[in-house]
Design an enzyme around this catalytic site. Structure first.
Site, PDB file in Angstrom:
ATOM      1  CG  ASP A 131      -2.269   0.543   0.986  1.00 26.62           C
ATOM      2  OD1 ASP A 131      -2.354   1.594   0.340  1.00 26.62           O
ATOM      3  OD2 ASP A 131      -3.256  -0.069   1.422  1.00 26.62           O
ATOM      4  CG  ASP A 154      -4.721   5.645   0.922  1.00 24.62           C
ATOM      5  OD1 ASP A 154      -5.762   4.997   1.081  1.00 24.62           O
ATOM      6  OD2 ASP A 154      -4.501   6.729   1.506  1.00 24.62           O
ATOM      7  CD  GLU A 178      -8.824   4.729  -1.554  1.00 22.39           C
ATOM      8  OE1 GLU A 178      -9.748   4.394  -0.794  1.00 22.39           O
ATOM      9  OE2 GLU A 178      -7.811   5.343  -1.147  1.00 22.39           O
ATOM     10  CG  HIS A 188      -8.992  -1.171   4.168  1.00 23.27           C
ATOM     11  ND1 HIS A 188      -8.802  -1.258   2.807  1.00 23.27           N
ATOM     12  CD2 HIS A 188      -8.565   0.061   4.521  1.00 23.27           C
ATOM     13  CE1 HIS A 188      -8.282  -0.130   2.364  1.00 23.27           C
ATOM     14  NE2 HIS A 188      -8.128   0.692   3.374  1.00 23.27           N
ATOM     15  CG  ASP A 189     -11.405   2.369   3.554  1.00 24.84           C
ATOM     16  OD1 ASP A 189     -11.116   2.426   4.759  1.00 24.84           O
ATOM     17  OD2 ASP A 189     -10.689   2.851   2.662  1.00 24.84           O
TER      18      ASP A 189
END
Length: 551
Positions: free
Chosen positions: A98, A199, A249, A317-318
């Site tokens: 990430d 990210d 993302e 995860h969000d």
């Protein structure tokens, strides 16, 4: 057709804190991931994406990085990471890291230096503005709540943060900042990792600060702003020096812009878009709008068909667990988990599985706000109380929408802590680990886990499922998602009932195509018709795939 490894691959996202604890401290770690590599190999995945493990104060679970080239002690050491990389590669599993370069922690050396004075060499690594009449420079709101501006009294200025105040945004206008970021990226790639998930990358360009806030979309002034492509092309030049995979993302990016972002010469190999899955929800949708959901997925399929590549996902995860949001975590849990799996897995793109998704893990029924760790959820909870909601009402909303639903520890077995740890974990374990866990599903031939193994195997064997064109059928249907994947000598027809009611269908005549016989490839129910019927009925959450081979 040029074969590209990441197009044929299946990925698995690991949230390290909740995956596997190897040393009994209640927190997952790198050696825990290493311990479970054989499980991932047996599942059939080709690469793992690991959420941040860098040094961090952990205000936002590692997305506030204080040192990019150090490992947070509770996850292990750099030697542990290096060993994980070696062992993963030995098993043929690639490793994606990430990359968080929209912001750092306020404890990063760059920011601690930047705070000291306006003349400090690192000052311009971040975004600073004078206040206006004793107030912040603008009325913009941060994604995690409150103003995007925080006052710093040493220099009597405000700094900008799209997320928490402990996550100051980097200033991508600054040439030296970009060079330092690019050197760091190359350091990791030279170590031998296989790519990055980047990210919050659509936030790195900001609008003019004198503009008023957008009340409909709080991030509108710092999300996918005109001119961001200049930064992303520079970043792409660094990536292009390596044989890696990049997935951005990209909240705020539309299907009309898909080719710029994930086309053959796009900024990234693929992106995570959010049209089918909403981020940062403050309340649960009253009803799953199946047509809107289908439209969002198909829009991206058509936008990149033959022009680029999609990243396919239903969980991360969000967001809460997909089976609880789009399926059913009651009577039809296993059936709906399999239906959702087939529905997204056979689309065109690279499928990502989020840890526990392959088991059909569900949302957690949180009994107290004290069980919640997510920063944004705590803020929303307080907002709801301020609006006059009772603690019970506010907790109901949070329990449905919190990101912590996806962050409860992985359910490896039926023990008290789910086989995740020998001691009490950092976040509560879902008590349904007694019914939903990897150990039992590995022994059950018809489990959700084995269904995912079948999906992975079938995708690897099929030209149509990897490279085939996409065509949606029955687009107006309120219950069914039906689509065709077509390659030169193979066609696959996917029919999925996304509702809890039976659904009738009538396929267009073109599907019959004279003497073509469609054979059942896979179904999530045991008594599906072995040959395709032009009209029929699908049971609640029933999913079938049929294949025709030959021109």
């Amino acid at each position: 057709m040029e074969k590209i490894w990441w197009k044929e691959a299946v990925g698995y996202q690991i949230y390290p804190r909740s995956f596997m604890d190897s040393n009994g401290d209640g927190v997952g770690d790198l050696n825990g991931i290493r311990e479970k590599l054989p499980y991932l190999k047996e599942l059939g995945v080709d690469f793992i994406w690991i959420n941040p493990v860098y040094e961090s104060p952990n205000v936002d679970n590692g997305y506030d990085i204080s040192h990019y080239q150090e490992i947070l002690a509770e996850f292990g050491t750099m030697a542990d990471f290096d060993q994980l990389l070696v062992e993963a590669h030995q098993l043929g599993i690639k490793v994606i890291m990430d990359l968080v370069i929209n912001h750092t922690s306020d404890q990063h050396e760059w920011f601690t230096e930047a705070k000291k004075s306006k003349e400090n060499p690192y000052r311009d690594y971040y975004i600073w503005r004078d206040g206006i009449d004793g107030k912040p420079p603008s009325d913009w709101q941060a994604i995690f709540g409150g103003s995007v501006w925080t006052y710093e009294e040493t220099t009597d200025q405000y700094y900008f943060h799209a997320f928490a105040k402990e996550q100051p945004d980097l200033n991508w206008e600054n040439h030296q900042l970009k060079q330092d970021v690019f050197v760091m990226i190359s350091w990791w790639l030279d170590k031998g990792i296989d790519g990055f998930r980047i990210d919050a990358i659509s936030h790195i360009k900001k609008d003019a600060f004198h503009l008023p806030a957008d009340l409909e979309n709080i991030a509108a002034r710092y999300q996918n702003i005109t001119g961001i492509g200049d930064y992303l092309k520079e970043l792409k030049q660094v990536f292009d020096s390596y044989d890696i995979m990049t997935v951005g993302e990209a909240s705020g990016v539309t299907a009309e812009e898909a080719e710029d972002w994930a086309g053959h010469d796009g900024y990234f190999d693929m992106i995570f878009e959010f049209e089918h899955i909403g981020l940062w929800k403050k309340q649960q949708d009253k009803q799953f709008d199946i047509r809107s959901f289908k439209q969002a997925l198909s829009r991206w399929q058509y936008a990149l068909d033959g022009k680029g590549w999609n990243a396919l996902y239903m969980e991360n995860h969000d967001v809460p667990r997909s089976v609880s949001v789009f399926g059913c975590d009651g009577e039809y849990r296993e059936i709906s988990a399999k239906a959702l799996a087939m529905m997204y897995f056979f689309l065109q793109g690279t499928p990502f599985i989020y840890q526990g998704q392959e088991l059909g893990m569900t949302n957690m029924k949180f009994s107290s706000i004290d069980q919640i760790d997510a920063l944004d959820s705590k803020h929303i909870y307080q907002e709801l109380l301020n609006q006059g909601k009772s603690e019970k009402e506010a907790l109901t909303v949070i329990s449905q929408t919190t990101r912590d639903n996806a962050r409860t520890p992985m359910q490896w077995d039926a023990s008290t802590y789910g086989g995740f740890s020998e001691s009490e974990p950092w976040l509560v374990v879902n008590p349904n680990t007694q019914q939903i866990n990897a150990a039992e599903q590995l022994e059950q031939p018809d489990s959700v886990l084995h269904f995912y193994q079948q999906l992975i195997r079938l995708r690897k064997e099929s030209q149509a499922l990897v490279y085939g064109h996409f065509e949606e059928l029955l687009s107006e249907d309120e219950q069914l998602y039906v689509y065709l994947r077509s390659a030169e000598e193979e066609q696959i027809l996917v029919l999925v009932n996304l509702s809890s009611e039976s659904a009738d269908y009538q396929l267009p005549k073109a599907i019959k195509q004279l003497d073509k016989e469609w054979q059942l490839l896979l179904s999530n129910l045991p008594k599906a018709a072995s040959q395709l019927e032009m009209t029929g009925t699908l049971a609640p959450f029933e999913a079938r795939a049929y294949r025709f081979k030959g021109k």
